[in-house]
Design a protein around this motif. Structure first.
Motif, PDB file in Angstrom:
ATOM      1  N   SER A 182       0.793  -1.229   0.000  1.00  0.00           N
ATOM      2  CA  SER A 182       0.000   0.000   0.000  1.00  0.00           C
ATOM      3  C   SER A 182       0.828   1.282   0.000  1.00  0.00           C
ATOM      4  CB  SER A 182      -0.932   0.012   1.225  1.00  0.00           C
ATOM      5  OG  SER A 182      -0.175  -0.025   2.430  1.00  0.00           O
ATOM      6  N   GLU A 183       2.156   1.213   0.124  1.00  0.00           N
ATOM      7  CA  GLU A 183       2.984   2.410   0.092  1.00  0.00           C
ATOM      8  C   GLU A 183       4.052   2.340  -1.000  1.00  0.00           C
ATOM      9  OE1 GLU A 183       4.640   3.397   3.866  1.00  0.00           O
ATOM     10  OE2 GLU A 183       2.699   3.543   4.869  1.00  0.00           O
ATOM     11  N   ASN A 184       3.858   1.463  -1.947  1.00  0.00           N
ATOM     12  CA  ASN A 184       4.882   1.231  -2.977  1.00  0.00           C
ATOM     13  C   ASN A 184       4.720   2.211  -4.148  1.00  0.00           C
ATOM     14  OD1 ASN A 184       7.049   0.068  -4.253  1.00  0.00           O
ATOM     15  ND2 ASN A 184       5.851  -1.608  -5.124  1.00  0.00           N
ATOM     16  N   TYR A 185       4.883   3.498  -3.863  1.00  0.00           N
ATOM     17  CA  TYR A 185       4.801   4.500  -4.925  1.00  0.00           C
ATOM     18  C   TYR A 185       6.019   4.427  -5.853  1.00  0.00           C
ATOM     19  CZ  TYR A 185       1.092   6.602  -2.116  1.00  0.00           C
ATOM     20  OH  TYR A 185      -0.079   6.810  -1.411  1.00  0.00           O
ATOM     21  N   GLU A 186       7.107   3.818  -5.384  1.00  0.00           N
ATOM     22  CA  GLU A 186       8.329   3.744  -6.192  1.00  0.00           C
ATOM     23  C   GLU A 186       8.128   2.943  -7.475  1.00  0.00           C
ATOM     24  OE1 GLU A 186       9.580   4.171  -1.861  1.00  0.00           O
ATOM     25  OE2 GLU A 186       8.005   3.205  -3.013  1.00  0.00           O
ATOM     26  N   ASP A 187       7.265   1.945  -7.454  1.00  0.00           N
ATOM     27  CA  ASP A 187       7.069   1.095  -8.631  1.00  0.00           C
ATOM     28  C   ASP A 187       5.992   1.608  -9.586  1.00  0.00           C
ATOM     29  OD1 ASP A 187       9.062  -0.553  -7.811  1.00  0.00           O
ATOM     30  OD2 ASP A 187       7.754  -2.088  -6.962  1.00  0.00           O
ATOM     31  N   LEU A 188       5.379   2.744  -9.245  1.00  0.00           N
ATOM     32  CA  LEU A 188       4.420   3.342 -10.169  1.00  0.00           C
ATOM     33  C   LEU A 188       5.153   3.972 -11.353  1.00  0.00           C
ATOM     34  CD1 LEU A 188       1.890   5.191  -7.814  1.00  0.00           C
ATOM     35  CD2 LEU A 188       1.466   3.115  -9.124  1.00  0.00           C
ATOM     36  N   SER A 189       4.482   4.070 -12.467  1.00  0.00           N
ATOM     37  CA  SER A 189       5.078   4.747 -13.624  1.00  0.00           C
ATOM     38  C   SER A 189       5.223   6.231 -13.315  1.00  0.00           C
ATOM     39  CB  SER A 189       4.189   4.573 -14.855  1.00  0.00           C
ATOM     40  OG  SER A 189       2.946   5.227 -14.663  1.00  0.00           O
ATOM     41  N   PRO A 190       6.214   6.919 -13.899  1.00  0.00           N
ATOM     42  CA  PRO A 190       6.403   8.350 -13.623  1.00  0.00           C
ATOM     43  C   PRO A 190       5.138   9.171 -13.885  1.00  0.00           C
ATOM     44  CG  PRO A 190       8.301   7.464 -14.757  1.00  0.00           C
ATOM     45  CD  PRO A 190       7.281   6.377 -14.748  1.00  0.00           C
ATOM     46  N   ASN A 191       4.438   8.880 -14.948  1.00  0.00           N
ATOM     47  CA  ASN A 191       3.224   9.639 -15.255  1.00  0.00           C
ATOM     48  C   ASN A 191       2.181   9.497 -14.141  1.00  0.00           C
ATOM     49  OD1 ASN A 191       4.258  10.529 -17.678  1.00  0.00           O
ATOM     50  ND2 ASN A 191       3.313   8.892 -18.893  1.00  0.00           N
ATOM     51  N   PHE A 192       2.032   8.274 -13.629  1.00  0.00           N
ATOM     52  CA  PHE A 192       1.042   8.047 -12.577  1.00  0.00           C
ATOM     53  C   PHE A 192       1.478   8.695 -11.270  1.00  0.00           C
ATOM     54  CE2 PHE A 192      -1.786   5.308  -9.941  1.00  0.00           C
ATOM     55  CZ  PHE A 192      -2.960   5.611 -10.613  1.00  0.00           C
ATOM     56  N   ARG A 193       2.793   8.714 -11.008  1.00  0.00           N
ATOM     57  CA  ARG A 193       3.290   9.378  -9.799  1.00  0.00           C
ATOM     58  C   ARG A 193       2.998  10.873  -9.832  1.00  0.00           C
ATOM     59  NH1 ARG A 193       8.218   6.196 -10.203  1.00  0.00           N
ATOM     60  NH2 ARG A 193       9.410   8.064 -10.755  1.00  0.00           N
ATOM     61  N   PHE A 194       2.930  11.457 -11.020  1.00  0.00           N
ATOM     62  CA  PHE A 194       2.612  12.883 -11.126  1.00  0.00           C
ATOM     63  C   PHE A 194       1.102  13.106 -11.080  1.00  0.00           C
ATOM     64  CE2 PHE A 194       1.456  16.586 -13.688  1.00  0.00           C
ATOM     65  CZ  PHE A 194       2.200  17.569 -13.072  1.00  0.00           C
ATOM     66  N   ILE A 195       0.361  12.248 -11.752  1.00  0.00           N
ATOM     67  CA  ILE A 195      -1.083  12.464 -11.876  1.00  0.00           C
ATOM     68  C   ILE A 195      -1.805  12.240 -10.553  1.00  0.00           C
ATOM     69  CG2 ILE A 195      -3.179  11.531 -12.944  1.00  0.00           C
ATOM     70  CD1 ILE A 195      -1.508  11.000 -15.455  1.00  0.00           C
ATOM     71  N   LEU A 196      -1.378  11.233  -9.771  1.00  0.00           N
ATOM     72  CA  LEU A 196      -2.106  10.855  -8.561  1.00  0.00           C
ATOM     73  C   LEU A 196      -2.233  12.006  -7.561  1.00  0.00           C
ATOM     74  CD1 LEU A 196      -3.574   8.478  -7.251  1.00  0.00           C
ATOM     75  CD2 LEU A 196      -1.408   7.804  -6.193  1.00  0.00           C
ATOM     76  N   PRO A 197      -1.142  12.679  -7.132  1.00  0.00           N
ATOM     77  CA  PRO A 197      -1.306  13.796  -6.187  1.00  0.00           C
ATOM     78  C   PRO A 197      -2.049  14.986  -6.781  1.00  0.00           C
ATOM     79  CG  PRO A 197       0.980  13.597  -6.872  1.00  0.00           C
ATOM     80  CD  PRO A 197       0.283  12.387  -7.379  1.00  0.00           C
ATOM     81  N   VAL A 198      -1.854  15.251  -8.097  1.00  0.00           N
ATOM     82  CA  VAL A 198      -2.584  16.356  -8.720  1.00  0.00           C
ATOM     83  C   VAL A 198      -4.079  16.081  -8.713  1.00  0.00           C
ATOM     84  CG1 VAL A 198      -2.935  17.631 -10.868  1.00  0.00           C
ATOM     85  CG2 VAL A 198      -0.625  17.039 -10.150  1.00  0.00           C
ATOM     86  N   ALA A 199      -4.467  14.848  -9.052  1.00  0.00           N
ATOM     87  CA  ALA A 199      -5.888  14.476  -9.049  1.00  0.00           C
ATOM     88  C   ALA A 199      -6.471  14.563  -7.636  1.00  0.00           C
ATOM     89  CB  ALA A 199      -6.049  13.071  -9.606  1.00  0.00           C
ATOM     90  N   ALA A 200      -5.702  14.121  -6.636  1.00  0.00           N
ATOM     91  CA  ALA A 200      -6.188  14.191  -5.253  1.00  0.00           C
ATOM     92  C   ALA A 200      -6.444  15.638  -4.839  1.00  0.00           C
ATOM     93  CB  ALA A 200      -5.173  13.537  -4.316  1.00  0.00           C
ATOM     94  N   CYS A 201      -5.566  16.547  -5.220  1.00  0.00           N
ATOM     95  CA  CYS A 201      -5.736  17.954  -4.858  1.00  0.00           C
ATOM     96  C   CYS A 201      -6.910  18.584  -5.604  1.00  0.00           C
ATOM     97  CB  CYS A 201      -4.452  18.722  -5.137  1.00  0.00           C
ATOM     98  SG  CYS A 201      -3.147  18.355  -3.948  1.00  0.00           S
ATOM     99  N   LEU A 202      -7.157  18.150  -6.837  1.00  0.00           N
ATOM    100  CA  LEU A 202      -8.331  18.647  -7.554  1.00  0.00           C
ATOM    101  C   LEU A 202      -9.621  18.184  -6.884  1.00  0.00           C
ATOM    102  CD1 LEU A 202      -7.211  18.178 -11.276  1.00  0.00           C
ATOM    103  CD2 LEU A 202      -7.459  20.331 -10.023  1.00  0.00           C
ATOM    104  N   VAL A 203      -9.650  16.921  -6.458  1.00  0.00           N
ATOM    105  CA  VAL A 203     -10.828  16.416  -5.743  1.00  0.00           C
ATOM    106  C   VAL A 203     -11.001  17.168  -4.417  1.00  0.00           C
ATOM    107  CG1 VAL A 203     -11.844  14.391  -4.623  1.00  0.00           C
ATOM    108  CG2 VAL A 203     -10.674  14.148  -6.822  1.00  0.00           C
ATOM    109  N   LEU A 204      -9.897  17.414  -3.719  1.00  0.00           N
ATOM    110  CA  LEU A 204      -9.962  18.179  -2.476  1.00  0.00           C
ATOM    111  C   LEU A 204     -10.508  19.581  -2.716  1.00  0.00           C
ATOM    112  CD1 LEU A 204      -6.736  17.428  -0.376  1.00  0.00           C
ATOM    113  CD2 LEU A 204      -9.109  17.233   0.370  1.00  0.00           C
ATOM    114  N   THR A 205     -10.107  20.206  -3.822  1.00  0.00           N
ATOM    115  CA  THR A 205     -10.580  21.557  -4.125  1.00  0.00           C
ATOM    116  C   THR A 205     -12.094  21.568  -4.319  1.00  0.00           C
ATOM    117  OG1 THR A 205      -8.479  22.079  -5.197  1.00  0.00           O
ATOM    118  CG2 THR A 205     -10.351  23.500  -5.706  1.00  0.00           C
TER     119      THR A 205
END
Length: 557
Positions: A36-59
């Motif tokens: 559940s914390e293995n962000y290292e094995d995510l693709s670079p694109n997904f590592r960028f999109i995931l926090p941006v999407a979370a912040c948009l949902v938070l907004t």
């Protein structure tokens, strides 16, 4: 009653904390590979999109919530305790839970323990309001909720109790500690039942001579590193507090983009980061600079919290301190074997960073002992924690991060000794109970009052209260020796006294029993009054509080 409510607080706080952990684990495991914390094995694109999407949902979530529900976190809990009789709202707790959950799922560099503290405190507050407890009862149950949340998160009951008193109340209340201990141990038991025993790492019993110059130098360097990291952690947030006027969408989007960009180069900073410490302690070699990882974690966490993301800081400070300790262990060649040396310094760094940022040294030391189930590291921990805490407080004039946040908002985080003494006493401990009577009193009742131990009675007329002394009633009756009096009235074929005509009376306001003694004293001063009634409507009781009684209590205290 208080003990039963304390158990209820422990149960609710623990279920909330463990529920958040389990739900995060389940959803994150479905998205992230391996664990559940293995962000290292995510693709670079997904590592960028995931926090941006979370912040948009938070907004979007932030704009849907009424403005009164947007205040969250430990500073909000302290504010409600100090200025609103500890009345915490459900709406804010709801926003805190889901806001933190969205941020954590998106890999933002925040912690889940701080939000759990807010929610646990809300459970305690609402239970106290439901059962109309005094101000002391509200404080105690809020402390029960806070202690239960921390105890459930780390399975450290004593550290949870100390956290409540060191961080939230800034004082140790030993006479009220038993219900808080009860809440913490119940929360720990439920956490172990649901999550199993939490083992961060084990530290073997080793001989660590404090008089060894190389070891002392390593401890001192670790303290300096903690001081610098804590200072940077605070200064970044202090700067960002001043830009709160920037729209929410801009602040949250900035956090998401920055987290995504940093995550491209340092995926270890995404999420809690505990898995990175586990890798270090098992002998794995990281492909990135530890110093760069520490700096990135400090900046991302402080910027996320400083720009208003509803997360906590306890978990990130543990990780930052642990990484600092690992870096110091690699720099120094001490007499301790490298495996034990690394575990020791990671542990010392975690405790020192947490204790320094929150100015909670005892909490940090006890948490370290409870997490490792050994007391072997207490002497070096005291050395590192005390040195870093004293330096930050005396040299850099920096208090707990929560205290600094309260000051930036123009509010006090703790009260003067007089205010503190007043807030620790129940109204009835310094008040005089008064019985309520109608305006017409039969002589039998008057004689009963004269032979009793009551000093004052309250006469209710038209929803208003008039206070008269029993002594004046007795003196009025004695005037009958000189002949009939104008206040004699026939009532139901019996002679009665019209009290308000017979004696001098004082009309007094009746205030709600939820007010503390400090607030009653302030009300007396503001309204230039010397007496006030306190209405305990649930028990249908009136109590008389005078400025003279409050002065006597303060002089005695």
């Amino acid at each position: 009653m208080l003990s039963l409510l304390a158990i209820g607080c422990g149960v609710l706080s623990s279920l909330t904390m463990t529920g958040m952990i389990e739900l995060l684990y389940w959803l994150s495991s479905a998205v992230l590979p391996s664990h559940s914390e293995n962000y290292e094995d995510l693709s670079p694109n997904f590592r960028f999109i995931l926090p941006v999407a979370a912040c948009l949902v938070l907004t979007v979530f932030w704009y849907l919530v009424p403005e009164r529900g947007l205040k969250v976190g430990i500073p909000y809990v302290v504010e409600r305790l100090n200025y609103h009789q500890g009345n915490l709202r459900w709406l804010n707790a709801f926003v805190q839970f889901f806001g933190a959950f969205i941020g954590l799922f998106g890999g933002l560099s925040i912690g889940k323990e701080g939000p759990a503290v807010h929610i646990g405190a809300t459970f305690g507050s609402r239970l106290a309001q439901r059962f109309r407890l005094s101000y002391i009862g509200v404080d105690t149950l809020v402390a029960c909720g806070v202690a239960g949340a921390i105890a459930a998160a780390f399975q450290t009951p004593l550290a949870g109790v100390l956290f409540a008193y060191e961080v939230i109340f800034h004082e140790y209340r030993l006479r009220l500690v038993l219900p808080v201990l009860l809440s913490a141990i119940v929360a720990t038991a439920i956490s172990q039942w649901i999550l199993g025993r939490i083992e961060i790492f084990e530290l073997q019993a080793v001989f660590m001579p404090l008089y060894d110059l190389e070891m002392l130098a390593a401890y001192a360097v670790l303290s300096i590193g903690v001081i610098l990291a804590a200072g940077l952690f605070y200064q970044v947030q202090r700067i960002l507090w001043s830009v709160a006027y920037i729209p929410v969408w801009a602040r949250f989007l900035a956090v998401g983009v920055l987290t995504g960009v940093v995550g491209l180069f340092y995926p270890q900073v995404l999420g809690s980061g505990y898995d990175t410490l586990d890798l270090l302690l098992t002998g794995e070699v990281l492909a990135v600079s530890l110093f760069g990882l520490i700096l990135a974690k400090v900046l991302l966490t402080s910027m996320s919290i400083g720009l208003g993301i509803p997360g906590g800081m306890i978990g990130p400070t543990f990780v930052i301190g642990g990484l600092l300790g690992a870096q110091i262990a690699f720099w120094f060649d001490t007499p301790i074997p490298i495996s034990e040396e690394l575990g020791l310094f990671v542990l010392l760094g975690m405790a020192a960073m947490m204790g320094t940022v929150f100015q909670a040294p005892l909490t940090a030391i006890v948490a370290m002992v409870e997490m490792t189930h050994t007391s072997v590291a207490i002497p070096p921990a005291i050395f590192v924690i005390v040195l870093s805490c004293i330096t930050v407080r005396l040299v850099f004039k920096q208090d707990s991060i929560f205290v600094e946040r309260m000051h930036s908002l123009g509010m006090v985080s703790e009260w003067s000794p007089v205010q503190r003494l007043l807030r620790q006493h129940d109204v009835r401990s310094v008040a005089t109970k008064v019985d309520i009577f109608p305006e017409l009193l039969h002589f039998e009742r008057v004689r009963d009052l004269a032979s009793g131990m009551i000093d004052y009675v309250a006469i209710e007329k038209g929803g208003r209260y008039f206070v008269v002394s029993v002594t004046s009633l007795v003196e009025a009756v004695q005037t009958l020796d000189f002949g009939p009096q104008p206040w004699l009235i026939e009532d139901q074929n019996r002679i009665a006294m019209s009290v308000l005509q017979a004696v001098n009376s004082t009309q007094l306001h009746a205030l709600d029993s939820s007010l503390s003694l400090a607030e009653l004293l302030s009300w007396l001063h503001q309204n230039e009054q010397h007496q006030v009634l306190v209405n305990f409507s649930q028990q249908e009781e009136l109590w008389l509080v005078t400025s003279q009684q409050l002065d006597q209590m303060l002089l005695k205290g």
